[in-house]
Design a protein around this motif. Structure first.
Motif, PDB file in Angstrom:
ATOM      1  N   HIS A   1       0.827  -1.207   0.000  1.00 39.75           N
ATOM      2  CA  HIS A   1       0.000   0.000   0.000  1.00 39.75           C
ATOM      3  C   HIS A   1       0.862   1.258   0.000  1.00 39.75           C
ATOM      4  N   LEU A   2       1.983   1.195   0.693  1.00 36.87           N
ATOM      5  CA  LEU A   2       2.884   2.343   0.693  1.00 36.87           C
ATOM      6  C   LEU A   2       3.516   2.535  -0.679  1.00 36.87           C
ATOM      7  N   GLU A   3       3.840   1.443  -1.343  1.00 38.83           N
ATOM      8  CA  GLU A   3       4.378   1.536  -2.712  1.00 38.83           C
ATOM      9  C   GLU A   3       3.349   2.189  -3.642  1.00 38.83           C
ATOM     10  N   LYS A   4       2.102   1.774  -3.521  1.00 37.01           N
ATOM     11  CA  LYS A   4       1.038   2.357  -4.350  1.00 37.01           C
ATOM     12  C   LYS A   4       0.844   3.835  -4.022  1.00 37.01           C
ATOM     13  N   ALA A   5       0.923   4.189  -2.751  1.00 39.73           N
ATOM     14  CA  ALA A   5       0.773   5.585  -2.341  1.00 39.73           C
ATOM     15  C   ALA A   5       1.889   6.439  -2.947  1.00 39.73           C
ATOM     16  N   ARG A   6       3.096   5.917  -2.924  1.00 39.75           N
ATOM     17  CA  ARG A   6       4.223   6.653  -3.511  1.00 39.75           C
ATOM     18  C   ARG A   6       4.054   6.794  -5.023  1.00 39.75           C
ATOM     19  N   GLU A   7       3.518   5.777  -5.656  1.00 41.73           N
ATOM     20  CA  GLU A   7       3.245   5.851  -7.090  1.00 41.73           C
ATOM     21  C   GLU A   7       2.171   6.905  -7.380  1.00 41.73           C
ATOM     22  N   ASN A   8       1.106   6.928  -6.571  1.00 40.33           N
ATOM     23  CA  ASN A   8       0.061   7.940  -6.742  1.00 40.33           C
ATOM     24  C   ASN A   8       0.658   9.344  -6.670  1.00 40.33           C
ATOM     25  N   LEU A   9       1.522   9.544  -5.711  1.00 39.42           N
ATOM     26  CA  LEU A   9       2.130  10.857  -5.513  1.00 39.42           C
ATOM     27  C   LEU A   9       2.999  11.246  -6.707  1.00 39.42           C
ATOM     28  N   GLU A  10       3.767  10.307  -7.222  1.00 38.27           N
ATOM     29  CA  GLU A  10       4.643  10.612  -8.361  1.00 38.27           C
ATOM     30  C   GLU A  10       3.842  10.910  -9.628  1.00 38.27           C
ATOM     31  N   LEU A  11       2.749  10.205  -9.830  1.00 36.33           N
ATOM     32  CA  LEU A  11       1.909  10.496 -10.992  1.00 36.33           C
ATOM     33  C   LEU A  11       1.280  11.880 -10.873  1.00 36.33           C
TER      34      LEU A  11
ATOM     35  N   GLN B   1       7.487  11.677   4.351  1.00 34.65           N
ATOM     36  CA  GLN B   1       6.801  10.917   5.398  1.00 34.65           C
ATOM     37  C   GLN B   1       6.514   9.488   4.942  1.00 34.65           C
ATOM     38  N   LEU B   2       6.103   9.325   3.688  1.00 35.59           N
ATOM     39  CA  LEU B   2       5.861   7.980   3.164  1.00 35.59           C
ATOM     40  C   LEU B   2       7.152   7.169   3.138  1.00 35.59           C
ATOM     41  N   ALA B   3       8.236   7.807   2.709  1.00 37.20           N
ATOM     42  CA  ALA B   3       9.526   7.116   2.655  1.00 37.20           C
ATOM     43  C   ALA B   3       9.977   6.709   4.052  1.00 37.20           C
ATOM     44  N   GLY B   4       9.797   7.590   5.016  1.00 39.59           N
ATOM     45  CA  GLY B   4      10.170   7.264   6.396  1.00 39.59           C
ATOM     46  C   GLY B   4       9.344   6.122   6.950  1.00 39.59           C
ATOM     47  N   TRP B   5       8.060   6.127   6.682  1.00 36.84           N
ATOM     48  CA  TRP B   5       7.174   5.049   7.141  1.00 36.84           C
ATOM     49  C   TRP B   5       7.604   3.739   6.504  1.00 36.84           C
ATOM     50  N   HIS B   6       7.849   3.784   5.201  1.00 43.62           N
ATOM     51  CA  HIS B   6       8.262   2.596   4.463  1.00 43.62           C
ATOM     52  C   HIS B   6       9.568   2.050   5.022  1.00 43.62           C
ATOM     53  N   LYS B   7      10.513   2.938   5.283  1.00 47.65           N
ATOM     54  CA  LYS B   7      11.811   2.531   5.816  1.00 47.65           C
ATOM     55  C   LYS B   7      11.664   1.910   7.219  1.00 47.65           C
ATOM     56  N   SER B   8      10.772   2.478   8.023  1.00 46.12           N
ATOM     57  CA  SER B   8      10.608   1.987   9.399  1.00 46.12           C
ATOM     58  C   SER B   8      10.015   0.582   9.448  1.00 46.12           C
ATOM     59  N   ILE B   9       9.209   0.218   8.484  1.00 53.39           N
ATOM     60  CA  ILE B   9       8.621  -1.134   8.508  1.00 53.39           C
ATOM     61  C   ILE B   9       9.527  -2.152   7.826  1.00 53.39           C
ATOM     62  N   GLU B  10      10.521  -1.679   7.079  1.00 51.45           N
ATOM     63  CA  GLU B  10      11.457  -2.611   6.436  1.00 51.45           C
ATOM     64  C   GLU B  10      12.601  -3.030   7.357  1.00 51.45           C
TER      65      GLU B  10
END
Length: 117
Positions: free
Chosen positions: A62-72, A104-113
């Motif tokens: 879901h975070l990957e999709k959110a980041r894609e939405n933002l880039e588009l 914020q999305l990148a930080g969240w993504h990094k924290s769960i990885e």
């Protein structure tokens, strides 16, 4: 699990959506109903993916999709700037808000990885 509406990233994305609605309102008809709608849809989907990530045990997808939405959305807004539909000040303002959401999305993504210690 925090309430999704209380997450800083959700609040920032929601503020971005409100900013986009105001921007789209002032576009010419040709762009308002094409790129304007696409931008609003991408940011709305971004919010949906933040909600889904908050609720799901599998947050990564879901975070990957959110980041894609933002880039588009970022691409579509750049097109609006390049076609002189929005000025440089509006473009910079929106991009600063997008960058905040992106970090914020990148930080969240990094924290769960991070592997569990």
């Amino acid at each position: 699990m925090a309430l999704y509406s209380e997450l800083p990233v959700y609040k920032a994305a929601y503020d971005l959506l409100l900013q986009v609605f105001g921007m789209v309102h002032n576009l010419s008809k040709e762009y308002k109903y094409s790129l304007g709608e696409k931008i609003k849809n991408e940011i709305t989907e971004l919010l949906s993916n933040i909600y889904r990530a908050n609720r799901s045990p599998h947050k990564n997808q879901h975070l990957e999709k959110a980041r894609e939405n933002l880039e588009l959305a970022r691409l579509y807004i750049r097109i609006l700037k390049d076609t002189q539909q929005i000025g440089i000040n509006k473009y910079v303002s929106i991009n600063q808000n997008m960058e905040g959401v992106s970090k914020q999305l990148a930080g969240w993504h990094k924290s769960i990885e991070k592997p569990s210690a």
